[in-house]
Scaffold this active site. Structure first.
Site, short mmCIF file in Angstrom:
data_model
loop_
_atom_site.label_atom_id
_atom_site.label_comp_id
_atom_site.label_asym_id
_atom_site.label_seq_id
_atom_site.Cartn_x
_atom_site.Cartn_y
_atom_site.Cartn_z
N CYS A 145 61.49 -11.91 3.56
CA CYS A 145 60.32 -11.81 4.45
C CYS A 145 59.56 -13.13 4.52
CB CYS A 145 59.36 -10.75 3.94
SG CYS A 145 60.12 -9.19 3.51
N ASP A 146 59.33 -13.76 3.40
CA ASP A 146 58.34 -14.84 3.34
C ASP A 146 58.89 -16.21 2.97
OD1 ASP A 146 56.41 -13.01 4.05
OD2 ASP A 146 55.99 -12.44 1.99
N CYS A 177 59.06 -10.60 -1.59
CA CYS A 177 60.20 -10.48 -0.68
C CYS A 177 60.57 -11.85 -0.11
CB CYS A 177 59.84 -9.50 0.44
SG CYS A 177 61.08 -9.37 1.72
C1 LIG Z 1 53.84 -8.61 0.59
C2 LIG Z 1 54.96 -8.01 1.42
C3 LIG Z 1 55.37 -8.67 2.57
C4 LIG Z 1 56.40 -8.14 3.35
N1 LIG Z 1 56.75 -8.80 4.47
C5 LIG Z 1 57.72 -8.29 5.25
C6 LIG Z 1 58.12 -8.95 6.45
O1 LIG Z 1 57.59 -10.03 6.80
N2 LIG Z 1 59.10 -8.39 7.18
C7 LIG Z 1 59.73 -7.22 6.82
O2 LIG Z 1 60.61 -6.75 7.53
N3 LIG Z 1 59.38 -6.58 5.69
C8 LIG Z 1 58.41 -7.09 4.90
N4 LIG Z 1 58.07 -6.46 3.73
C9 LIG Z 1 58.81 -5.25 3.35
C10 LIG Z 1 58.29 -4.06 4.16
O3 LIG Z 1 56.89 -4.00 4.03
C11 LIG Z 1 58.91 -2.76 3.65
O4 LIG Z 1 60.31 -2.83 3.71
C12 LIG Z 1 58.43 -1.58 4.49
O5 LIG Z 1 57.02 -1.51 4.46
C13 LIG Z 1 59.01 -0.27 4.00
O6 LIG Z 1 58.44 0.76 4.75
P1 LIG Z 1 58.36 2.25 4.20
O7 LIG Z 1 57.64 3.02 5.24
O8 LIG Z 1 59.70 2.70 3.78
O9 LIG Z 1 57.51 2.17 2.86
P2 LIG Z 1 56.04 1.62 2.60
O10 LIG Z 1 55.63 0.59 3.54
O11 LIG Z 1 56.04 1.30 1.14
O12 LIG Z 1 55.11 2.89 2.85
C14 LIG Z 1 55.11 3.97 1.97
C15 LIG Z 1 54.00 4.92 2.37
O13 LIG Z 1 54.11 6.08 1.55
C16 LIG Z 1 52.83 6.43 1.08
N5 LIG Z 1 53.00 7.15 -0.19
C17 LIG Z 1 53.48 6.73 -1.37
N6 LIG Z 1 53.43 7.72 -2.30
C18 LIG Z 1 52.90 8.79 -1.66
C19 LIG Z 1 52.59 10.12 -2.05
N7 LIG Z 1 52.80 10.56 -3.30
N8 LIG Z 1 52.04 10.93 -1.13
C20 LIG Z 1 51.83 10.52 0.15
N9 LIG Z 1 52.12 9.28 0.58
C21 LIG Z 1 52.64 8.44 -0.32
C22 LIG Z 1 52.08 5.12 0.94
O14 LIG Z 1 50.69 5.35 1.01
C23 LIG Z 1 52.59 4.39 2.17
O15 LIG Z 1 51.80 4.73 3.28
C24 LIG Z 1 57.04 -6.95 2.94
C25 LIG Z 1 56.64 -6.27 1.79
C26 LIG Z 1 55.60 -6.80 1.03
C27 LIG Z 1 55.15 -6.08 -0.22
#
Ligand SMILES: Cc1cc2nc3c(=O)[nH]c(=O)nc-3n(C[C@H](O)[C@H](O)[C@H](O)COP(=O)(O)OP(=O)(O)OC[C@H]3O[C@@H](n4cnc5c(N)ncnc54)[C@H](O)[C@@H]3O)c2cc1C
Length: 307
Positions: A134-135, A131
């Site tokens: 983000c970084d 990302c």
């Molecule tokens: C390395 C990295 C660094 C980042 N840094 C930043 C940053 O500095 N600032 C920022 O704003 N964003 C950052 N992001 C982006 C940010 O992390 C995501 O946009 C955010 O986490 C999305 O949130 P979410 O809850 O939609 O999904 P996710 O964080 O992907 O969470 C999904 C959840 O669903 C669960 N899940 C998946 N499949 C299943 C299933 N079949 N059954 C039950 N549970 C399931 C997973 O276990 C997880 O808990 C970064 C991403 C990465 C990879």
């Protein structure tokens, strides 16, 4: 029978849990294979409002979880392997055990595709990223590498020229999936150097706990060499975690949930939150906002149904 089951424990799921719990809905949250979601694998988050000195990603999601638990949200370990969303009550199987709910919030995220190199996962958040928004700012005046040949790789490379002194764009072929306009823009940028027919074979240096360089291999010349970089951005796409819902929920060709407005899906009572529907912004704050929206919609849906 639950009022609402929230699938996923990232920013979106945990924020939905705060709102649903405070509304007295006693939500059940399924943690999934990645407790805390994508932020749990990174280090400093500098762009989530409210933390002027930054906050560690795992601390941020854990704080939201604790906040939800304080109001009565219940978390269970496990992964959703099947869902029956065609009739009510909705039925969700978590590692083979079925749960029933009046409303469901899908917040299962979209996982970044990684190259699969041995050191890659060990250096995520320590120079390896998926990302640029983000970084990128961690690599001011540094040497940055972007991997990929599609539009997102071009976009990330262009964006990273705001920070890095030089950007190497590494692609395994000399044919690009990227649209002509995006490719032309990247090619016209003097800070971006293209390395085609080239793959990364190793990332250094786990012993220093940060990215210091990579090993590259050019398949057209058979040359192998080391190159110094501090930022390593993998831009080869994301996989939305929608497999258990495919064929029931409307998704686009890549598997992202198609929104029917607000947090609504094509199924009344089933809502989306976060990256599982968002292929554009993919930020912690937008995912948290989407979790809030989904919980408010679920609460209003249940109210209208007399619960
Ligand atoms: C390395 C990295 C660094 C980042 N840094 C930043 C940053 O500095 N600032 C920022 O704003 N964003 C950052 N992001 C982006 C940010 O992390 C995501 O946009 C955010 O986490 C999305 O949130 P979410 O809850 O939609 O999904 P996710 O964080 O992907 O969470 C999904 C959840 O669903 C669960 N899940 C998946 N499949 C299943 C299933 N079949 N059954 C039950 N549970 C399931 C997973 O276990 C997880 O808990 C970064 C991403 C990465 C990879």
């Amino acid at each position: 029978m639950r009022n609402v089951i929230i699938l996923g424990s990232g920013c979106a799921g945990n924020t939905a849990a705060v709102y649903a719990a405070r509304a007295g809905l006693n939500p059940l949250v399924v943690i999934g294979h990645e407790p805390g979601g994508q932020l749990s694998v990174t280090t400093e988050v500098e762009n989530f409002p409210g933390f002027p000195e930054a906050i560690l990603g795992p601390d941020l999601v854990e704080n939201i979880k604790k906040q939800a638990e304080r109001f009565g949200a219940e978390y269970i370990w496990g992964t959703v392997d099947q869902a029956k969303l065609g009739e009510r009550p909705f039925r969700i199987s978590v590692d083979g055990e079925w749960h029933e709910a009046r409303a469901v919030i899908i917040a299962t995220g979209a996982s970044a595709r990684w190259l699969g190199l041995p050191n890659e996962q060990k250096l995520i958040g320590r120079g390896v990223s998926s990302c640029a928004t983000c970084d990128g700012a961690f690599h001011r005046d540094g040497k940055i590498m972007v991997i990929g040949g599609g539009d997102s790789a071009m976009e990330e490379a262009n964006f990273l020229t705001r920070f890095g002194a030089e950007i190497s764009l590494v692609h395994r072929s000399d044919q690009f999936r990227a649209s002509k306009i995006m490719l032309d823009r990247a090619r016209a940028n003097p800070k971006i150097k293209f390395l085609t027919n080239t793959v990364v074979t190793d990332i250094y240096d786990v012993s220093k706990n940060r990215v210091t360089g990579v090993q590259l291999h050019d398949s057209s010349t058979n040359r192998t060499w080391d190159q110094e970089v501090s930022g390593f951005f993998v831009a080869i796409g994301h996989i939305p975690n929608t497999r258990p819902f495919l064929g029931q929920i409307d998704t686009d060709t890549d598997g992202y949930i198609v929104s029917k407005g607000g947090a609504r899906t094509n199924i009344k009572g089933v809502f989306h939150a976060g990256d599982v529907q968002d292929r554009v912004y993919r930020q912690a704050i937008t995912a948290a906002g989407a979790g809030c929206m989904a919980a408010i919609e679920a609460e209003r849906f249940l109210e209208a149904e007399g619960h």
